[in-house]
Design an enzyme around this catalytic site. Sequence first.
Site, PDB file in Angstrom:
ATOM      1  N   THR A 133       0.824  -1.204   0.000  1.00  0.00           N
ATOM      2  CA  THR A 133       0.000   0.000   0.000  1.00  0.00           C
ATOM      3  C   THR A 133       0.862   1.259   0.000  1.00  0.00           C
ATOM      4  O   THR A 133       0.566   2.231  -0.700  1.00  0.00           O
ATOM      5  CB  THR A 133      -0.960   0.006   1.201  1.00  0.00           C
ATOM      6  OG1 THR A 133      -1.719  -1.214   1.180  1.00  0.00           O
ATOM      7  CG2 THR A 133      -1.906   1.179   1.144  1.00  0.00           C
ATOM      8  N   CYS A 134       1.941   1.233   0.781  1.00  0.00           N
ATOM      9  CA  CYS A 134       2.828   2.395   0.832  1.00  0.00           C
ATOM     10  C   CYS A 134       3.480   2.625  -0.532  1.00  0.00           C
ATOM     11  O   CYS A 134       3.541   3.752  -1.017  1.00  0.00           O
ATOM     12  CB  CYS A 134       3.896   2.210   1.912  1.00  0.00           C
ATOM     13  SG  CYS A 134       3.219   1.987   3.573  1.00  0.00           S
ATOM     14  N   ALA A 135       3.954   1.549  -1.138  1.00  0.00           N
ATOM     15  CA  ALA A 135       4.568   1.650  -2.460  1.00  0.00           C
ATOM     16  C   ALA A 135       3.559   2.179  -3.481  1.00  0.00           C
ATOM     17  O   ALA A 135       3.890   3.014  -4.319  1.00  0.00           O
ATOM     18  CB  ALA A 135       5.115   0.297  -2.892  1.00  0.00           C
TER      19      ALA A 135
END
Length: 164
Positions: free
Chosen positions: A59-61
């Site tokens: 999700t962060c990526a």
Amino acid sequence: MSTVTLQGNPFNTVGSLPAVGDKAADFNLVKTDLSEVTLSDYKGTRLILNIFPSVDTGTCAASVRKFNQQASKLNNTKVLCVSADLPFAAARFCGAEGIENVETGSSFRATFGTDYGVSFVDGPLKGLLSRAIVVIDDNGTVLYTQQVAETADEPDYDGAVAVL
């Protein structure tokens, strides 16, 4: 203190995001070349802070990729992706992904997480930063914030960009 979840399990941050209309707190973050970047470096420019736990999660990526796509279309606006990751991890990720339109800042030796109320104080991600968005205008005033309620969810990209 804010309560968020990770896969439905609640845990807490050290505080709350700054309020819309407040002056944004200054910060010192570490760039990939190990130099420091501060809020005052962006004076006269609008700034989106894309805050997240670690670029090494899906999700962060995805949030870095999405803001990288949008950043080139935004006038007088920079996107600063902020995590507690070491600067080397951000450089590795951005290099491998061809990320060129956003900047990264590491909070690993700074008080950013406390100053912006996003450091986790308990749970499995204790010590990392929660997923949040803060949009700051060219005079340093907070225009928009979002504390993402479920850490595994992506932020509201459209909401952040709409205030610009």
